[in-house]
Design a protein around this motif. Structure first.
Motif, PDB file in Angstrom:
ATOM      1  N   TRP A   1      23.335  46.032  33.042  1.00 24.09           N
ATOM      2  CA  TRP A   1      24.168  45.815  33.891  1.00 24.09           C
ATOM      3  C   TRP A   1      25.652  46.159  33.929  1.00 24.09           C
ATOM      4  O   TRP A   1      25.601  45.780  35.674  1.00 24.09           O
TER       5      TRP A   1
ATOM      6  N   TYR B   1      43.239  46.546  24.513  1.00 23.45           N
ATOM      7  CA  TYR B   1      42.171  47.162  25.387  1.00 23.45           C
ATOM      8  C   TYR B   1      42.473  47.219  27.372  1.00 23.45           C
ATOM      9  O   TYR B   1      42.123  47.421  27.893  1.00 23.45           O
ATOM     10  N   LYS B   2      43.306  45.906  27.032  1.00 33.58           N
ATOM     11  CA  LYS B   2      43.595  46.153  28.749  1.00 33.58           C
ATOM     12  C   LYS B   2      44.836  46.912  29.007  1.00 33.58           C
ATOM     13  O   LYS B   2      45.127  46.971  30.756  1.00 33.58           O
TER      14      LYS B   2
ATOM     15  N   ILE C   1      32.923  42.405  26.301  1.00 33.05           N
ATOM     16  CA  ILE C   1      34.386  42.719  27.178  1.00 33.05           C
ATOM     17  C   ILE C   1      34.696  43.339  27.493  1.00 33.05           C
ATOM     18  O   ILE C   1      36.052  43.896  28.249  1.00 33.05           O
TER      19      ILE C   1
ATOM     20  N   ALA D   1      33.271  45.261  30.253  1.00 35.81           N
ATOM     21  CA  ALA D   1      33.842  44.691  31.352  1.00 35.81           C
ATOM     22  C   ALA D   1      34.673  45.200  32.117  1.00 35.81           C
ATOM     23  O   ALA D   1      35.934  45.038  33.032  1.00 35.81           O
TER      24      ALA D   1
ATOM     25  N   LEU E   1      25.647  33.328  40.135  1.00 37.04           N
ATOM     26  CA  LEU E   1      25.293  34.587  40.738  1.00 37.04           C
ATOM     27  C   LEU E   1      25.624  35.474  41.787  1.00 37.04           C
ATOM     28  O   LEU E   1      26.240  36.142  42.593  1.00 37.04           O
TER      29      LEU E   1
ATOM     30  N   TYR F   1      34.893  37.235  39.692  1.00 35.70           N
ATOM     31  CA  TYR F   1      36.017  36.357  38.318  1.00 35.70           C
ATOM     32  C   TYR F   1      37.050  37.551  37.763  1.00 35.70           C
ATOM     33  O   TYR F   1      38.378  36.684  37.545  1.00 35.70           O
ATOM     34  N   LYS F   2      37.854  38.443  38.448  1.00 33.91           N
ATOM     35  CA  LYS F   2      38.966  39.150  37.940  1.00 33.91           C
ATOM     36  C   LYS F   2      39.850  38.813  39.144  1.00 33.91           C
ATOM     37  O   LYS F   2      40.925  39.305  39.043  1.00 33.91           O
TER      38      LYS F   2
ATOM     39  N   ILE G   1      30.324  37.716  37.850  1.00 34.98           N
ATOM     40  CA  ILE G   1      30.456  39.101  37.192  1.00 34.98           C
ATOM     41  C   ILE G   1      30.263  40.269  36.985  1.00 34.98           C
ATOM     42  O   ILE G   1      28.769  40.367  37.655  1.00 34.98           O
ATOM     43  N   PRO G   2      30.316  40.870  38.202  1.00 32.60           N
ATOM     44  CA  PRO G   2      29.554  42.258  39.692  1.00 32.60           C
ATOM     45  C   PRO G   2      29.279  42.946  38.989  1.00 32.60           C
ATOM     46  O   PRO G   2      29.393  43.874  37.463  1.00 32.60           O
ATOM     47  N   ARG G   3      28.088  42.823  39.573  1.00 32.26           N
ATOM     48  CA  ARG G   3      26.857  44.158  38.307  1.00 32.26           C
ATOM     49  C   ARG G   3      26.732  45.564  38.833  1.00 32.26           C
ATOM     50  O   ARG G   3      27.263  46.254  40.370  1.00 32.26           O
TER      51      ARG G   3
ATOM     52  N   ALA H   1      31.860  35.814  26.584  1.00 33.83           N
ATOM     53  CA  ALA H   1      32.602  36.450  26.158  1.00 33.83           C
ATOM     54  C   ALA H   1      33.718  37.080  27.661  1.00 33.83           C
ATOM     55  O   ALA H   1      34.657  37.261  27.453  1.00 33.83           O
ATOM     56  N   ILE H   2      32.600  37.448  28.869  1.00 31.99           N
ATOM     57  CA  ILE H   2      33.645  38.700  29.527  1.00 31.99           C
ATOM     58  C   ILE H   2      34.512  37.513  30.161  1.00 31.99           C
ATOM     59  O   ILE H   2      35.539  37.695  30.428  1.00 31.99           O
TER      60      ILE H   2
ATOM     61  N   ALA I   1      37.234  35.856  27.890  1.00 34.65           N
ATOM     62  CA  ALA I   1      38.951  37.220  28.251  1.00 34.65           C
ATOM     63  C   ALA I   1      39.442  37.592  28.868  1.00 34.65           C
ATOM     64  O   ALA I   1      40.948  37.976  29.276  1.00 34.65           O
ATOM     65  N   GLU I   2      39.413  37.263  30.109  1.00 32.86           N
ATOM     66  CA  GLU I   2      39.910  37.111  32.016  1.00 32.86           C
ATOM     67  C   GLU I   2      40.758  36.152  31.672  1.00 32.86           C
ATOM     68  O   GLU I   2      41.471  35.763  32.001  1.00 32.86           O
TER      69      GLU I   2
END
Lengths: 218, 218
Positions: A101, A160-161, A211, A214, B155, B160-161, B194-196, B210-211, B214-215
Protein backbone atom coordinates in the motif's frame (compact mmCIF):
# COMPACT_ATOMS: atom_id res chain seq x y z
CA UNK A 1 12.51 -23.80 -4.23
CA UNK A 2 8.77 -23.79 -4.84
CA UNK A 3 5.67 -22.36 -3.21
CA UNK A 4 1.96 -23.12 -3.32
CA UNK A 5 -0.88 -20.67 -3.94
CA UNK A 6 -4.58 -21.43 -3.45
CA UNK A 7 -7.70 -19.52 -4.37
CA UNK A 8 -8.93 -18.26 -7.71
CA UNK A 9 -7.95 -14.62 -7.30
CA UNK A 10 -4.48 -15.31 -5.89
CA UNK A 11 -3.73 -17.93 -8.55
CA UNK A 12 -4.79 -15.69 -11.45
CA UNK A 13 -2.83 -12.78 -9.99
CA UNK A 14 0.20 -15.06 -9.69
CA UNK A 15 -0.11 -16.31 -13.28
CA UNK A 16 -0.04 -12.72 -14.45
CA UNK A 17 2.72 -11.47 -12.10
CA UNK A 18 4.90 -14.61 -12.01
CA UNK A 19 4.24 -16.03 -15.51
CA UNK A 20 7.78 -17.30 -15.94
CA UNK A 21 7.76 -18.96 -12.49
CA UNK A 22 4.73 -21.22 -13.05
CA UNK A 23 5.58 -24.85 -12.37
CA UNK A 24 2.24 -26.65 -12.13
CA UNK A 25 -1.50 -25.97 -11.88
CA UNK A 26 -4.26 -28.22 -10.55
CA UNK A 27 -7.85 -27.11 -11.04
CA UNK A 28 -11.45 -28.19 -11.35
CA UNK A 29 -12.73 -28.51 -14.92
CA UNK A 30 -15.09 -25.61 -14.27
CA UNK A 31 -12.13 -23.31 -13.63
CA UNK A 32 -10.04 -24.43 -16.64
CA UNK A 33 -11.42 -21.80 -19.09
CA UNK A 34 -10.17 -19.03 -16.81
CA UNK A 35 -6.57 -20.20 -17.07
CA UNK A 36 -4.68 -18.39 -19.88
CA UNK A 37 -3.84 -20.84 -22.69
CA UNK A 38 -0.07 -20.40 -22.30
CA UNK A 39 -0.35 -22.37 -19.02
CA UNK A 40 -2.61 -25.18 -20.31
CA UNK A 41 0.30 -27.55 -20.84
CA UNK A 42 1.15 -27.23 -17.15
CA UNK A 43 -2.43 -27.66 -15.94
CA UNK A 44 -3.86 -30.85 -14.44
CA UNK A 45 -7.56 -31.49 -14.05
CA UNK A 46 -8.60 -32.59 -10.55
CA UNK A 47 -11.91 -33.52 -8.94
CA UNK A 48 -13.19 -31.54 -5.95
CA UNK A 49 -12.45 -34.59 -3.79
CA UNK A 50 -8.80 -34.60 -4.94
CA UNK A 51 -8.58 -30.84 -4.43
CA UNK A 52 -9.83 -31.33 -0.89
CA UNK A 53 -6.98 -33.76 -0.26
CA UNK A 54 -4.23 -31.45 -1.47
CA UNK A 55 -5.68 -28.17 -0.14
CA UNK A 56 -4.68 -26.64 3.18
CA UNK A 57 -7.94 -24.69 3.34
CA UNK A 58 -11.05 -25.88 5.17
CA UNK A 59 -13.21 -25.02 2.17
CA UNK A 60 -10.86 -25.51 -0.80
CA UNK A 61 -10.98 -23.18 -3.75
CA UNK A 62 -11.16 -24.19 -7.40
CA UNK A 63 -7.47 -24.05 -8.17
CA UNK A 64 -4.00 -24.60 -6.72
CA UNK A 65 -0.78 -23.41 -8.35
CA UNK A 66 2.86 -24.16 -7.72
CA UNK A 67 5.39 -21.44 -8.52
CA UNK A 68 9.18 -21.31 -8.46
CA UNK A 69 10.39 -18.77 -5.90
CA UNK A 70 11.80 -15.75 -7.68
CA UNK A 71 15.34 -14.56 -6.98
CA UNK A 72 15.44 -10.79 -6.64
CA UNK A 73 18.32 -8.43 -6.02
CA UNK A 74 18.75 -6.71 -2.68
CA UNK A 75 18.36 -2.98 -3.29
CA UNK A 76 20.38 -0.31 -1.58
CA UNK A 77 19.38 3.31 -1.05
CA UNK A 78 15.65 2.70 -0.90
CA UNK A 79 13.34 2.77 2.12
CA UNK A 80 13.41 -0.73 3.62
CA UNK A 81 11.41 -2.54 6.29
CA UNK A 82 13.52 -4.90 8.42
CA UNK A 83 11.79 -7.69 10.36
CA UNK A 84 13.68 -9.20 13.29
CA UNK A 85 12.10 -12.55 14.14
CA UNK A 86 8.41 -11.99 13.26
CA UNK A 87 6.71 -15.36 13.90
CA UNK A 88 3.02 -14.98 13.12
CA UNK A 89 2.17 -15.55 9.43
CA UNK A 90 -0.85 -13.23 9.69
CA UNK A 91 1.38 -10.40 10.92
CA UNK A 92 3.91 -11.05 8.16
CA UNK A 93 1.21 -11.06 5.47
CA UNK A 94 -0.35 -7.89 6.88
CA UNK A 95 3.04 -6.15 6.90
CA UNK A 96 3.61 -7.15 3.24
CA UNK A 97 0.15 -5.78 2.37
CA UNK A 98 1.05 -2.53 4.17
CA UNK A 99 4.38 -2.36 2.31
CA UNK A 100 2.43 -2.81 -0.93
CA UNK A 101 0.00 0.00 0.00
CA UNK A 102 2.77 2.41 0.96
CA UNK A 103 5.00 1.63 -2.02
CA UNK A 104 7.83 0.10 0.02
CA UNK A 105 10.40 -1.49 -2.31
CA UNK A 106 11.69 -4.34 -0.15
CA UNK A 107 11.48 -6.18 3.16
CA UNK A 108 14.61 -7.69 4.73
CA UNK A 109 14.14 -10.40 7.38
CA UNK A 110 16.26 -12.19 9.93
CA UNK A 111 16.70 -15.88 9.09
CA UNK A 112 14.33 -16.92 11.90
CA UNK A 113 11.45 -14.78 10.59
CA UNK A 114 8.43 -16.78 9.33
CA UNK A 115 8.74 -17.93 5.68
CA UNK A 116 7.05 -15.38 3.41
CA UNK A 117 5.83 -18.25 1.22
CA UNK A 118 3.93 -19.83 4.11
CA UNK A 119 0.34 -20.29 2.87
CA UNK A 120 -1.12 -18.07 5.61
CA UNK A 121 1.33 -15.29 4.77
CA UNK A 122 0.36 -15.50 1.09
CA UNK A 123 -3.33 -15.42 1.99
CA UNK A 124 -3.11 -12.41 4.29
CA UNK A 125 -0.72 -10.54 1.98
CA UNK A 126 -3.60 -10.14 -0.53
CA UNK A 127 -1.30 -10.35 -3.57
CA UNK A 128 1.53 -8.29 -2.04
CA UNK A 129 3.73 -11.42 -2.06
CA UNK A 130 4.04 -11.03 -5.85
CA UNK A 131 5.06 -7.38 -5.69
CA UNK A 132 7.20 -6.94 -2.58
CA UNK A 133 10.65 -8.57 -2.64
CA UNK A 134 11.43 -10.29 0.65
CA UNK A 135 15.01 -11.19 1.57
CA UNK A 136 16.28 -13.41 4.38
CA UNK A 137 19.74 -12.65 5.63
CA UNK A 138 22.01 -12.25 8.62
CA UNK A 139 20.50 -9.00 9.90
CA UNK A 140 23.46 -7.87 11.99
CA UNK A 141 25.83 -7.98 9.04
CA UNK A 142 23.24 -6.47 6.65
CA UNK A 143 22.63 -3.54 9.00
CA UNK A 144 26.34 -3.07 9.67
CA UNK A 145 27.01 -2.82 5.94
CA UNK A 146 24.24 -0.34 5.10
CA UNK A 147 24.95 3.35 5.72
CA UNK A 148 21.22 4.29 5.75
CA UNK A 149 19.64 5.81 8.86
CA UNK A 150 18.12 3.06 11.03
CA UNK A 151 14.90 3.55 13.02
CA UNK A 152 13.69 0.86 15.39
CA UNK A 153 10.28 0.47 17.05
CA UNK A 154 11.00 0.37 20.78
CA UNK A 155 9.09 1.04 24.00
CA UNK A 156 11.32 3.89 25.20
CA UNK A 157 12.32 5.89 22.15
CA UNK A 158 11.57 9.28 20.66
CA UNK A 159 7.93 10.06 19.82
CA UNK A 160 7.72 8.82 16.19
CA UNK A 161 5.92 12.02 15.15
CA UNK A 162 8.78 14.29 16.21
CA UNK A 163 11.23 12.97 13.63
CA UNK A 164 12.05 14.03 10.06
CA UNK A 165 12.53 10.78 8.19
CA UNK A 166 14.81 10.56 5.14
CA UNK A 167 13.42 8.95 1.98
CA UNK A 168 15.80 5.99 2.18
CA UNK A 169 15.69 5.05 5.86
CA UNK A 170 15.41 1.58 7.39
CA UNK A 171 12.53 0.75 9.76
CA UNK A 172 13.25 -2.17 12.10
CA UNK A 173 10.34 -4.08 13.69
CA UNK A 174 10.91 -6.79 16.30
CA UNK A 175 9.41 -10.11 17.34
CA UNK A 176 5.81 -10.22 18.67
CA UNK A 177 6.77 -11.10 22.23
CA UNK A 178 10.41 -10.18 22.63
CA UNK A 179 10.76 -7.12 20.38
CA UNK A 180 14.05 -6.36 18.66
CA UNK A 181 16.89 -8.59 19.93
CA UNK A 182 19.70 -6.79 21.73
CA UNK A 183 22.30 -7.50 19.03
CA UNK A 184 20.09 -5.66 16.51
CA UNK A 185 19.01 -2.97 18.97
CA UNK A 186 22.67 -1.94 19.21
CA UNK A 187 22.59 -1.09 15.49
CA UNK A 188 19.55 1.22 15.68
CA UNK A 189 20.36 4.92 15.20
CA UNK A 190 17.04 6.30 16.45
CA UNK A 191 14.63 4.28 18.60
CA UNK A 192 11.04 5.42 17.93
CA UNK A 193 7.94 4.98 20.08
CA UNK A 194 4.21 5.33 19.48
CA UNK A 195 2.85 7.18 22.55
CA UNK A 196 0.27 5.32 24.62
CA UNK A 197 -2.88 7.07 25.86
CA UNK A 198 -4.64 4.07 27.40
CA UNK A 199 -3.79 0.88 29.25
CA UNK A 200 -2.84 -1.79 26.68
CA UNK A 201 0.58 -3.29 27.38
CA UNK A 202 1.67 -3.20 23.75
CA UNK A 203 0.55 -2.83 20.17
CA UNK A 204 0.37 -5.68 17.67
CA UNK A 205 3.48 -5.50 15.44
CA UNK A 206 1.48 -5.14 12.21
CA UNK A 207 -0.60 -2.24 13.56
CA UNK A 208 2.56 -0.57 14.90
CA UNK A 209 4.14 -0.96 11.45
CA UNK A 210 1.02 0.62 9.92
CA UNK A 211 1.23 3.66 12.20
CA UNK A 212 4.96 4.16 11.59
CA UNK A 213 4.71 3.73 7.79
CA UNK A 214 1.83 6.22 7.62
CA UNK A 215 4.10 8.78 9.31
CA UNK A 216 7.30 7.99 7.42
CA UNK A 217 5.82 7.74 3.92
CA UNK A 218 3.81 10.81 3.02
CA UNK B 1 -25.23 -14.11 29.10
CA UNK B 2 -21.85 -15.69 29.79
CA UNK B 3 -18.45 -15.85 28.09
CA UNK B 4 -15.44 -18.13 28.31
CA UNK B 5 -11.81 -17.12 28.81
CA UNK B 6 -8.82 -19.44 28.42
CA UNK B 7 -5.15 -19.01 29.24
CA UNK B 8 -3.44 -18.21 32.51
CA UNK B 9 -2.76 -14.54 31.87
CA UNK B 10 -6.22 -13.75 30.47
CA UNK B 11 -7.99 -15.61 33.27
CA UNK B 12 -6.00 -13.87 36.03
CA UNK B 13 -6.54 -10.50 34.37
CA UNK B 14 -10.28 -11.26 34.17
CA UNK B 15 -10.45 -12.29 37.84
CA UNK B 16 -8.97 -8.96 38.76
CA UNK B 17 -10.95 -6.80 36.30
CA UNK B 18 -14.27 -8.67 36.40
CA UNK B 19 -14.23 -10.01 39.98
CA UNK B 20 -17.96 -9.60 40.45
CA UNK B 21 -18.72 -11.31 37.14
CA UNK B 22 -16.97 -14.62 37.85
CA UNK B 23 -19.33 -17.57 37.39
CA UNK B 24 -17.09 -20.64 37.32
CA UNK B 25 -13.43 -21.67 37.07
CA UNK B 26 -11.95 -24.96 35.92
CA UNK B 27 -8.22 -25.48 36.39
CA UNK B 28 -5.43 -27.99 36.80
CA UNK B 29 -4.37 -28.63 40.42
CA UNK B 30 -0.99 -27.08 39.59
CA UNK B 31 -2.66 -23.77 38.77
CA UNK B 32 -4.98 -23.69 41.82
CA UNK B 33 -2.54 -21.79 44.11
CA UNK B 34 -2.53 -18.88 41.64
CA UNK B 35 -6.28 -18.35 41.94
CA UNK B 36 -7.14 -15.73 44.61
CA UNK B 37 -8.92 -17.39 47.56
CA UNK B 38 -12.13 -15.37 47.08
CA UNK B 39 -12.80 -17.48 43.95
CA UNK B 40 -11.94 -20.89 45.42
CA UNK B 41 -15.60 -21.75 46.08
CA UNK B 42 -16.29 -21.33 42.37
CA UNK B 43 -13.25 -23.34 41.23
CA UNK B 44 -13.38 -26.92 39.97
CA UNK B 45 -10.32 -29.11 39.65
CA UNK B 46 -9.92 -30.77 36.24
CA UNK B 47 -7.36 -33.15 34.73
CA UNK B 48 -5.41 -32.11 31.64
CA UNK B 49 -7.44 -34.67 29.67
CA UNK B 50 -10.70 -33.01 30.78
CA UNK B 51 -9.27 -29.58 30.01
CA UNK B 52 -8.43 -30.78 26.52
CA UNK B 53 -12.08 -31.77 26.03
CA UNK B 54 -13.51 -28.42 27.05
CA UNK B 55 -10.81 -26.20 25.54
CA UNK B 56 -11.10 -24.56 22.13
CA UNK B 57 -7.30 -24.25 21.88
CA UNK B 58 -5.04 -26.77 20.17
CA UNK B 59 -2.68 -26.74 23.14
CA UNK B 60 -4.96 -25.99 26.09
CA UNK B 61 -3.79 -23.78 28.91
CA UNK B 62 -4.02 -24.53 32.59
CA UNK B 63 -7.28 -22.76 33.33
CA UNK B 64 -10.67 -21.84 31.87
CA UNK B 65 -13.01 -19.26 33.38
CA UNK B 66 -16.64 -18.42 32.76
CA UNK B 67 -17.73 -14.81 33.37
CA UNK B 68 -21.07 -13.05 33.23
CA UNK B 69 -21.10 -10.42 30.50
CA UNK B 70 -21.04 -6.96 32.06
CA UNK B 71 -23.74 -4.42 31.26
CA UNK B 72 -22.21 -1.02 30.67
CA UNK B 73 -23.78 2.33 29.87
CA UNK B 74 -23.48 3.85 26.42
CA UNK B 75 -21.49 7.08 26.81
CA UNK B 76 -22.17 10.24 24.90
CA UNK B 77 -19.70 13.03 24.17
CA UNK B 78 -16.59 10.85 24.13
CA UNK B 79 -14.54 9.73 21.14
CA UNK B 80 -16.16 6.53 19.86
CA UNK B 81 -15.17 3.87 17.32
CA UNK B 82 -18.12 2.53 15.32
CA UNK B 83 -17.79 -0.84 13.56
CA UNK B 84 -20.18 -1.58 10.71
CA UNK B 85 -20.22 -5.32 10.09
CA UNK B 86 -16.65 -6.36 10.99
CA UNK B 87 -16.58 -10.15 10.58
CA UNK B 88 -13.06 -11.37 11.38
CA UNK B 89 -12.50 -12.02 15.11
CA UNK B 90 -8.77 -11.26 14.75
CA UNK B 91 -9.58 -7.83 13.32
CA UNK B 92 -12.11 -7.15 16.08
CA UNK B 93 -9.63 -8.17 18.81
CA UNK B 94 -6.87 -6.08 17.24
CA UNK B 95 -9.18 -3.04 17.05
CA UNK B 96 -10.07 -3.46 20.76
CA UNK B 97 -6.35 -3.68 21.60
CA UNK B 98 -5.78 -0.47 19.59
CA UNK B 99 -8.68 1.23 21.38
CA UNK B 100 -7.08 0.19 24.67
CA UNK B 101 -3.69 1.61 23.59
CA UNK B 102 -5.15 4.91 22.45
CA UNK B 103 -7.45 5.36 25.45
CA UNK B 104 -10.70 5.08 23.46
CA UNK B 105 -13.67 4.91 25.86
CA UNK B 106 -16.10 2.77 23.85
CA UNK B 107 -16.75 0.81 20.66
CA UNK B 108 -20.25 0.72 19.15
CA UNK B 109 -21.03 -2.08 16.67
CA UNK B 110 -23.77 -2.94 14.20
CA UNK B 111 -25.74 -6.00 15.26
CA UNK B 112 -24.09 -8.14 12.56
CA UNK B 113 -20.55 -7.38 13.77
CA UNK B 114 -18.68 -10.40 15.20
CA UNK B 115 -19.41 -11.06 18.90
CA UNK B 116 -16.75 -9.38 21.03
CA UNK B 117 -16.86 -12.36 23.43
CA UNK B 118 -15.88 -14.78 20.64
CA UNK B 119 -12.83 -16.68 21.97
CA UNK B 120 -10.59 -15.48 19.12
CA UNK B 121 -11.57 -11.87 19.76
CA UNK B 122 -10.74 -12.24 23.46
CA UNK B 123 -7.39 -13.83 22.61
CA UNK B 124 -6.30 -11.17 20.12
CA UNK B 125 -7.62 -8.30 22.27
CA UNK B 126 -4.84 -9.05 24.81
CA UNK B 127 -6.95 -8.05 27.81
CA UNK B 128 -8.64 -5.07 26.12
CA UNK B 129 -11.96 -6.93 26.30
CA UNK B 130 -12.02 -6.21 30.05
CA UNK B 131 -11.35 -2.51 29.65
CA UNK B 132 -13.13 -1.36 26.49
CA UNK B 133 -16.95 -1.33 26.62
CA UNK B 134 -18.44 -2.74 23.41
CA UNK B 135 -22.08 -2.06 22.50
CA UNK B 136 -24.23 -3.68 19.83
CA UNK B 137 -27.05 -1.57 18.49
CA UNK B 138 -28.95 -0.41 15.45
CA UNK B 139 -26.21 1.78 13.98
CA UNK B 140 -28.41 3.94 11.79
CA UNK B 141 -30.55 5.04 14.70
CA UNK B 142 -27.53 5.44 17.03
CA UNK B 143 -25.74 7.66 14.52
CA UNK B 144 -28.88 9.66 13.77
CA UNK B 145 -29.35 10.40 17.47
CA UNK B 146 -25.75 11.48 18.20
CA UNK B 147 -24.81 15.06 17.34
CA UNK B 148 -21.04 14.29 17.30
CA UNK B 149 -18.99 14.79 14.12
CA UNK B 150 -18.85 11.52 12.14
CA UNK B 151 -15.76 10.45 10.19
CA UNK B 152 -15.87 7.35 8.00
CA UNK B 153 -12.98 5.44 6.41
CA UNK B 154 -13.73 5.43 2.68
CA UNK B 155 -11.76 5.02 -0.54
CA UNK B 156 -12.56 8.46 -1.94
CA UNK B 157 -12.56 10.88 0.97
CA UNK B 158 -10.39 13.71 2.27
CA UNK B 159 -6.77 12.87 3.10
CA UNK B 160 -7.05 11.89 6.79
CA UNK B 161 -4.03 14.05 7.66
CA UNK B 162 -5.65 17.27 6.43
CA UNK B 163 -8.40 17.30 9.06
CA UNK B 164 -8.63 18.83 12.53
CA UNK B 165 -10.43 16.21 14.58
CA UNK B 166 -12.55 17.21 17.60
CA UNK B 167 -11.92 15.35 20.88
CA UNK B 168 -15.36 13.71 20.82
CA UNK B 169 -15.72 12.59 17.21
CA UNK B 170 -17.00 9.25 15.91
CA UNK B 171 -14.80 7.12 13.65
CA UNK B 172 -16.74 4.65 11.47
CA UNK B 173 -14.96 1.58 10.04
CA UNK B 174 -16.69 -0.78 7.59
CA UNK B 175 -16.78 -4.48 6.78
CA UNK B 176 -13.60 -6.22 5.51
CA UNK B 177 -14.90 -6.82 1.99
CA UNK B 178 -17.79 -4.42 1.50
CA UNK B 179 -16.76 -1.39 3.55
CA UNK B 180 -19.36 0.82 5.18
CA UNK B 181 -22.91 -0.04 4.01
CA UNK B 182 -24.69 2.69 2.05
CA UNK B 183 -27.30 3.34 4.76
CA UNK B 184 -24.48 4.20 7.20
CA UNK B 185 -22.38 6.00 4.59
CA UNK B 186 -25.23 8.49 4.23
CA UNK B 187 -24.76 9.45 7.90
CA UNK B 188 -21.00 10.20 7.61
CA UNK B 189 -20.13 13.91 7.84
CA UNK B 190 -16.55 13.64 6.56
CA UNK B 191 -15.28 10.63 4.58
CA UNK B 192 -11.54 10.16 5.23
CA UNK B 193 -8.96 8.30 3.14
CA UNK B 194 -5.44 7.04 3.77
CA UNK B 195 -3.45 7.91 0.62
CA UNK B 196 -1.95 4.99 -1.30
CA UNK B 197 1.62 5.14 -2.61
CA UNK B 198 1.88 1.57 -3.93
CA UNK B 199 -0.30 -1.05 -5.60
CA UNK B 200 -2.27 -2.88 -2.88
CA UNK B 201 -6.02 -2.79 -3.52
CA UNK B 202 -6.89 -2.01 0.07
CA UNK B 203 -5.67 -1.94 3.64
CA UNK B 204 -6.72 -4.43 6.31
CA UNK B 205 -9.41 -2.80 8.49
CA UNK B 206 -7.40 -3.14 11.72
CA UNK B 207 -4.30 -1.51 10.22
CA UNK B 208 -6.44 1.27 8.73
CA UNK B 209 -7.98 1.82 12.18
CA UNK B 210 -4.47 1.98 13.66
CA UNK B 211 -3.38 4.67 11.19
CA UNK B 212 -6.51 6.77 11.72
CA UNK B 213 -6.42 6.51 15.54
CA UNK B 214 -2.74 7.53 15.60
CA UNK B 215 -3.70 10.71 13.72
CA UNK B 216 -6.91 11.50 15.61
CA UNK B 217 -5.64 10.84 19.13
CA UNK B 218 -2.48 12.80 19.88
Amino acid sequence: MLFVVEGEKSVLEGLSAFASQVELLACLDAFYPQIPSQFHSKTFSVTSKELEHISELKTPNKCIAIFKRPVRALLSNCFTIVLDGIQDPGNMGTILRLADWFGVKQVVCSKDTVDCYNSKVIQSSMGAIYRIPVHYTDLASYLTQTPQQKYGAMLNGTNYKKIDYPKDGILIMGNEGKGVRSEIEALIDIPVTIPRFGEAESLNVATATAILLAEIIQ
